[in-house]
Write a protein that holds these residues in place. Structure first.
Motif, mmCIF file in Angstrom:
data_model
loop_
_atom_site.group_PDB
_atom_site.id
_atom_site.type_symbol
_atom_site.label_atom_id
_atom_site.label_comp_id
_atom_site.label_asym_id
_atom_site.label_seq_id
_atom_site.Cartn_x
_atom_site.Cartn_y
_atom_site.Cartn_z
ATOM 1 N N TRP A 191 7.320 17.471 -8.424
ATOM 2 C CA TRP A 191 6.193 18.250 -7.692
ATOM 3 C C TRP A 191 4.801 17.600 -8.312
ATOM 4 O O TRP A 191 4.662 17.010 -9.175
ATOM 5 C CB TRP A 191 6.280 19.501 -8.300
ATOM 6 N N THR A 192 3.882 17.840 -7.186
ATOM 7 C CA THR A 192 2.439 17.341 -7.498
ATOM 8 C C THR A 192 1.815 18.641 -7.689
ATOM 9 O O THR A 192 1.799 19.468 -6.547
ATOM 10 C CB THR A 192 2.006 16.251 -6.902
ATOM 11 N N LEU A 193 0.858 19.007 -8.480
ATOM 12 C CA LEU A 193 0.166 20.539 -8.300
ATOM 13 C C LEU A 193 -1.328 20.268 -9.015
ATOM 14 O O LEU A 193 -1.540 19.119 -9.622
ATOM 15 C CB LEU A 193 0.888 21.180 -9.213
ATOM 16 N N ASN A 194 -2.018 20.860 -8.537
ATOM 17 C CA ASN A 194 -3.399 21.014 -9.070
ATOM 18 C C ASN A 194 -3.759 22.501 -9.563
ATOM 19 O O ASN A 194 -3.537 23.270 -9.076
ATOM 20 C CB ASN A 194 -4.646 20.707 -8.024
ATOM 21 N N LEU A 215 11.124 25.281 -14.146
ATOM 22 C CA LEU A 215 11.000 23.773 -13.982
ATOM 23 C C LEU A 215 10.477 22.992 -14.874
ATOM 24 O O LEU A 215 9.679 23.309 -15.961
ATOM 25 C CB LEU A 215 9.798 23.524 -12.684
ATOM 26 N N ASP A 216 11.293 21.533 -15.205
ATOM 27 C CA ASP A 216 10.984 20.827 -16.048
ATOM 28 C C ASP A 216 9.620 20.160 -15.856
ATOM 29 O O ASP A 216 9.562 19.518 -14.972
ATOM 30 C CB ASP A 216 12.310 19.913 -16.269
ATOM 31 N N GLU A 217 8.732 20.528 -16.733
ATOM 32 C CA GLU A 217 7.578 19.985 -16.635
ATOM 33 C C GLU A 217 7.331 18.564 -16.679
ATOM 34 O O GLU A 217 6.218 18.258 -16.138
ATOM 35 C CB GLU A 217 6.567 20.905 -17.500
ATOM 36 N N LYS A 218 8.239 17.853 -16.932
ATOM 37 C CA LYS A 218 7.928 16.420 -16.967
ATOM 38 C C LYS A 218 8.155 15.873 -15.445
ATOM 39 O O LYS A 218 7.765 14.789 -15.103
ATOM 40 C CB LYS A 218 8.919 15.695 -17.625
ATOM 41 N N ARG A 219 8.650 16.941 -14.349
ATOM 42 C CA ARG A 219 8.699 16.602 -12.976
ATOM 43 C C ARG A 219 7.426 16.804 -12.216
ATOM 44 O O ARG A 219 7.214 16.394 -11.289
ATOM 45 C CB ARG A 219 10.145 17.381 -12.436
#
Length: 317
Positions: A191-194, A215-219
């Motif tokens: 994922w890409t988030l702002n 969600l695994d935040e390393k993703r």
């Protein structure tokens, strides 16, 4: 504290050295040094440390710098107000604009504003709130057009809500998971988030946690611009989340799709965001009026492309 001392402080911070500050202020290095020394003496606190590479500000200096910028910004607003009363609409206006507004309504807003206030210098930032918040805090930005979490609005920022907009998960057209119907189907994806520095938990709660998803935040790759986010979605097959309107706004139209999912995401509010207890200048008020006029004109339009915009928007003013 005196005005020339604060000006020397700000110039030193922005240029990184006393020599460069003196050039920017068109005064001698000795005058800048004296102003800074007097400022430190009057406060009886170390404000900065001189190093071979320039000036490093202490925590005391950083606090004073923020307030110094606000002081000078308020004086600039006062001058703008007086010029306006004289019949001279001059000065500078710095506005942060959330990307989807920049892709839809902004060109018409700028043209309308330039027609009404041609002498005002206009500066625009792509205002993902992570970028806008520090600029609002120190007075570098007059206001932002964007979304602010309610918990932040009660603390240091004031909001005037303009409209609601729907949000959704967005993927590249043709992505292997384009048919996903639940957020749980996408937990093995990147994922890409702002989000703003203090907005992480609120975003995770709205997007994942309240739906029982972890969600695994390393993703997650945190993107600080729309261009980076778009490239990661289109060329790295990452998932993102944002305003549904992006899927029908250029340059996303035909390249990014909005997913229809069983999870319901709360509509977000687009607002005029400014520092609390800080009045907007006349140019700022004029810009917001132009924005509302353009949005209302599109809302009433019979054109197909305009009607499409308002399928995911709800005007509140």
């Amino acid at each position: 504290m005196k005005l020339h001392q604060l000006q020397a402080l700000i110039a030193s911070a922005e240029t990184g050295s006393i020599r460069a500050a003196a050039r920017s202020l068109d005064i001698s290095q000795a005058a800048v040094t004296k102003a800074l020394r007097e400022l430190e003496t009057s406060q009886q606190l170390p404000l900065f440390v001189r190093t071979p590479s320039g000036l490093n500000f202490t925590e005391y200096g950083k606090v004073l710098l923020t307030h110094a910028r606000l002081v000078l910004k308020q004086l600039e607003h006062a001058q703008t107000e007086l010029d306006y009363m004289r019949g001279k609409a001059e000065g500078r206006l710095c506005v942060g604009v959330t990307p989807w507004i920049a892709l839809t309504f902004l060109p018409e807003v700028v043209l309308a504003f330039r027609e009404r206030m041609p002498e005002v210098k206009l500066e625009l930032f792509e205002s993902l709130m992570a970028v806008a918040q520090p600029l609002l805090r120190d007075g570098s930005m007059d206001f932002a057009i964007g979304q602010l979490h309610p918990s932040q609005a009660t603390q240091e920022f004031a909001c005037e809500t303009l409209l609601d907009y729907q949000t959704s998960v967005l993927l590249r057209q043709g992505h292997a998971r384009q048919g996903a119907q639940s957020i749980h189907d996408l937990l093995d994806q990147n994922w890409t988030l702002n989000y703003a520095p203090d907005g992480h938990d609120a975003l995770m709660q709205d997007l994942f946690w309240k739906h029982g998803a972890q969600l695994d935040e390393k993703r997650i790759v945190r993107a600080h611009s729309l261009a980076i986010l778009q490239m990661l979605v289109e060329r790295a097959d990452m998932c993102t989340w944002g305003p549904s309107i992006l899927s029908i706004a250029p340059p996303f139209l035909g390249r990014v799709v909005s997913l229809s999912m069983i999870e319901q995401f709360e509509p977000r509010q687009l607002s005029i965001v400014s520092r609390r207890n800080s009045a907007l200048s006349n140019p700022a008020v004029c810009f917001t009026e132009c924005l509302l006029q353009v949005i209302r004109r599109h809302a009433r339009s019979a054109k197909k492309e305009h009607r499409q915009l308002f399928e995911t928007l709800r005007l509140l003013v």
